[in-house]
Design an enzyme around this catalytic site. Structure first.
Site, PDB file in Angstrom:
ATOM      1  N   SER A 136     -17.471  18.252  -0.886  1.00 19.07           N
ATOM      2  CA  SER A 136     -16.491  18.711   0.085  1.00 19.07           C
ATOM      3  C   SER A 136     -16.518  17.784   1.287  1.00 19.07           C
ATOM      4  O   SER A 136     -16.689  16.579   1.135  1.00 19.07           O
ATOM      5  CB  SER A 136     -16.804  20.164   0.480  1.00 19.07           C
ATOM      6  OG  SER A 136     -15.797  20.678   1.311  1.00 19.07           O
ATOM      7  N   TYR A 151      -5.498  17.954   3.973  1.00 20.23           N
ATOM      8  CA  TYR A 151      -6.797  17.587   3.414  1.00 20.23           C
ATOM      9  C   TYR A 151      -7.826  18.679   3.705  1.00 20.23           C
ATOM     10  O   TYR A 151      -8.547  19.120   2.803  1.00 20.23           O
ATOM     11  CB  TYR A 151      -7.259  16.247   3.990  1.00 20.23           C
ATOM     12  CG  TYR A 151      -8.680  15.903   3.637  1.00 20.23           C
ATOM     13  CD1 TYR A 151      -9.009  15.484   2.352  1.00 20.23           C
ATOM     14  CD2 TYR A 151      -9.697  15.991   4.583  1.00 20.23           C
ATOM     15  CE1 TYR A 151     -10.322  15.168   2.013  1.00 20.23           C
ATOM     16  CE2 TYR A 151     -11.001  15.678   4.255  1.00 20.23           C
ATOM     17  CZ  TYR A 151     -11.318  15.269   2.970  1.00 20.23           C
ATOM     18  OH  TYR A 151     -12.606  14.962   2.638  1.00 20.23           O
ATOM     19  N   LYS A 155     -10.150  21.194   1.169  1.00 15.47           N
ATOM     20  CA  LYS A 155     -11.612  21.287   1.212  1.00 15.47           C
ATOM     21  C   LYS A 155     -12.084  22.701   1.541  1.00 15.47           C
ATOM     22  O   LYS A 155     -13.148  23.126   1.087  1.00 15.47           O
ATOM     23  CB  LYS A 155     -12.183  20.249   2.181  1.00 15.47           C
ATOM     24  CG  LYS A 155     -11.956  18.819   1.700  1.00 15.47           C
ATOM     25  CD  LYS A 155     -12.511  18.612   0.291  1.00 15.47           C
ATOM     26  CE  LYS A 155     -12.313  17.200  -0.218  1.00 15.47           C
ATOM     27  NZ  LYS A 155     -12.972  16.958  -1.498  1.00 15.47           N
TER      28      LYS A 155
END
Length: 192
Positions: A136, A151, A155
């Site tokens: 991650s 993004y 994650k």
């Protein structure tokens, strides 16, 4: 750690994935490594041996991922440690990114990782052992980075599904470690 264990590393042709694969091979582990092109793996890891299986794999193609996992089983007879490293950072403010850009980032960072989990966990459950590392980012815990909203959201999804997966696999003695790359390297160092 027993070097007979088989590692499966996605996104292995550059960066963190490549560094990990080189370290594992240098320490005599058996490694299957994936990349979008096999030539990238061959270029970066030129000295092949029976303990290294390079695979061309499209992480967003469920059938391709399934076939790759089966190749690992055929080649090594087992799979023990999964490192879901493939992914990329999509930058751009939320209002400027296209639908296609957003969906592609989720396809790779979340659904690609899920494809690997779906096809590898039956083997781990059957052998009642194994480890899954879902790489991650700090962006999966805090999202105060302008231009990285999509993004970060991918994650955050990885962190959430990793926590749930850890509970689902606990009774099968399969450990799931959500987190950043350095936490996996610390774990590797402490299990030697």
């Amino acid at each position: 750690m027993n070097t007979n264990k088989v590692w499966f590393v996605t996104g292995a042709s550059k960066g963190l994935g490549l560094s990990l694969v080189k370290k594992l091979l240098a320490n005599n582990y058996r490694v299957a490594a994936t990349s979008r092109t096999i030539s990238a793996l061959k270029q970066n890891i030129p000295n092949f041996s029976d303990s290294f299986l390079p695979l061309e794999m499209d992480i967003t193609n469920d059938e391709n991922v399934k076939a790759s996992i089966e190749k690992v089983i055929d080649h090594f007879g087992q799979i023990d440690i999964i490192v879901n490293n493939a992914g990329y950072s999509q930058t751009g403010t939320l209002e400027e990114l296209s639908d296609k850009e957003v969906k592609q980032n989720f396809e790779v960072n979340v659904f690609g990782l899920l494809n690997v989990i779906r096809h590898s966990t039956p083997y781990l459950r059957k052998q009642r052992s194994g480890h899954i590392f879902n790489i991650s980012s700090i962006g999966g815990f805090v999202a105060n980075f302008p231009g990285f909203g999509i993004y970060c959201s991918t994650k955050f999804a990885v962190a959430g599904l990793s926590e749930s997966l850890a509970e689902e696999l606990k009774s099968f003695q399969v450990n799931t470690k959500p987190g950043q790359f350095y936490s996996m390297l610390l774990w590797l160092q402490n299990t030697r």
